[in-house]
Design a protein around this motif. Structure first.
Motif, PDB file in Angstrom:
ATOM      1  N   CYS A 149      12.948  26.556  17.098  1.00 47.46           N
ATOM      2  CA  CYS A 149      12.021  27.024  16.063  1.00 47.46           C
ATOM      3  C   CYS A 149      11.912  25.918  15.018  1.00 47.46           C
ATOM      4  O   CYS A 149      12.897  25.625  14.339  1.00 47.46           O
ATOM      5  N   HIS A 195      17.733  30.015  14.632  1.00 48.36           N
ATOM      6  CA  HIS A 195      17.576  31.127  15.563  1.00 48.36           C
ATOM      7  C   HIS A 195      18.947  31.767  15.825  1.00 48.36           C
ATOM      8  O   HIS A 195      19.965  31.054  15.869  1.00 48.36           O
ATOM      9  N   SER A 232      16.083  40.367  14.997  1.00 52.13           N
ATOM     10  CA  SER A 232      14.733  40.262  14.435  1.00 52.13           C
ATOM     11  C   SER A 232      14.755  39.493  13.115  1.00 52.13           C
ATOM     12  O   SER A 232      13.755  39.419  12.425  1.00 52.13           O
ATOM     13  N   ARG A 244       8.052  32.151   6.334  1.00 50.79           N
ATOM     14  CA  ARG A 244       7.699  33.537   6.651  1.00 50.79           C
ATOM     15  C   ARG A 244       6.432  33.595   7.504  1.00 50.79           C
ATOM     16  O   ARG A 244       6.346  34.375   8.447  1.00 50.79           O
ATOM     17  N   ASN A 245       5.452  32.775   7.181  1.00 49.02           N
ATOM     18  CA  ASN A 245       4.186  32.763   7.919  1.00 49.02           C
ATOM     19  C   ASN A 245       4.314  32.168   9.315  1.00 49.02           C
ATOM     20  O   ASN A 245       3.446  32.397  10.156  1.00 49.02           O
ATOM     21  N   ARG A 246       5.376  31.425   9.560  1.00 50.14           N
ATOM     22  CA  ARG A 246       5.546  30.764  10.862  1.00 50.14           C
ATOM     23  C   ARG A 246       6.670  31.353  11.694  1.00 50.14           C
ATOM     24  O   ARG A 246       7.064  30.768  12.704  1.00 50.14           O
ATOM     25  N   PRO A 270       8.575  33.229  14.460  1.00 45.92           N
ATOM     26  CA  PRO A 270       8.159  33.593  15.822  1.00 45.92           C
ATOM     27  C   PRO A 270       7.915  35.094  15.934  1.00 45.92           C
ATOM     28  O   PRO A 270       8.458  35.887  15.152  1.00 45.92           O
ATOM     29  N   GLU A 271       7.119  35.468  16.911  1.00 46.85           N
ATOM     30  CA  GLU A 271       6.840  36.882  17.158  1.00 46.85           C
ATOM     31  C   GLU A 271       8.147  37.638  17.353  1.00 46.85           C
ATOM     32  O   GLU A 271       9.070  37.162  18.011  1.00 46.85           O
ATOM     33  N   GLY A 272       8.226  38.812  16.738  1.00 45.49           N
ATOM     34  CA  GLY A 272       9.417  39.639  16.853  1.00 45.49           C
ATOM     35  C   GLY A 272      10.393  39.475  15.697  1.00 45.49           C
ATOM     36  O   GLY A 272      11.339  40.238  15.571  1.00 45.49           O
ATOM     37  N   ASP A 290      11.006  39.533  11.609  1.00 45.23           N
ATOM     38  CA  ASP A 290      10.345  40.091  10.430  1.00 45.23           C
ATOM     39  C   ASP A 290      11.110  39.864   9.134  1.00 45.23           C
ATOM     40  O   ASP A 290      10.668  40.245   8.062  1.00 45.23           O
TER      41      ASP A 290
END
Length: 176
Positions: A55, A74, A100, A127-129, A131-133, A135
């Motif tokens: 990431c 990560h 998450s 925050r805007n970048r 990865p999916e999943g 939050d």
């Protein structure tokens, strides 16, 4: 003009490591640590690159030079850095869905650019970048680092827990 993006080259990672060296307690006076804040972890190029490959780290760049960064860590790296292992243990016990949450492994702004919103914008970009999943951004701050604690609180981080590990008081904080 400052550009916020993700690191993509070894040259950018080398600049992160250089900025990191300038802000480690071993390279600062105690008075400077108290006044400016300080970093706890010294990364190797290998771990920094591996984390970035998973990431991309968030960087602030001005005139081709990295002037700030927020490291994306990560959850798969939970056992890679000794001083951060207790943080991940706390995350696993406190959160229903620990995977998450992206750990912000370290944030730093060059002294020349502090007080100009770079810290806030690094986190907004992170925050805007995510990865999916993912939050939530979660990190911990050494209780002695009053400058960092105040900066995190000012942009909306909330304290999840204060605990002791390795003879230090840690503040585990999160931003949703």
């Amino acid at each position: 003009m400052i550009i916020y993006t993700q690191a993509t080259s070894d040259w950018e990672l080398e600049q992160i490591l250089s900025l990191q060296q300038e802000n480690l307690p071993k390279n600062m006076s105690p008075q400077e640590c108290e006044r400016e804040g300080f970093l706890t972890v010294e990364h190797s190029m290998d771990i920094l690159k591996a984390m970035n490959d998973e990431c991309g780290h968030i960087i602030a760049v001005e005139d081709g030079k990295v002037i700030g960064y927020a490291l994306c860590m990560h959850p798969k790296f939970a056992k890679e850095i000794e001083v951060l292992k207790p943080m991940f243990q706390q995350i696993n016990t406190l959160l229903d869905t620990p995977n998450s949450s992206m750990a912000m492994g370290q944030i730093c702004v060059a002294k020349s650019h502090r007080g100009q919103g770079v810290f806030r914008n690094l986190y907004l970009t992170m925050r805007n970048r995510l990865p999916e999943g993912f939050d939530t951004i979660i990190t911990e701050v050494d209780g002695k680092n009053k400058k960092s604690l105040a900066a995190h609180a000012a942009i909306g981080f909330v304290t999840l827990k204060v605990y002791e590990s390795d003879n230090r008081e840690w503040h585990l904080v999160a931003l949703k």
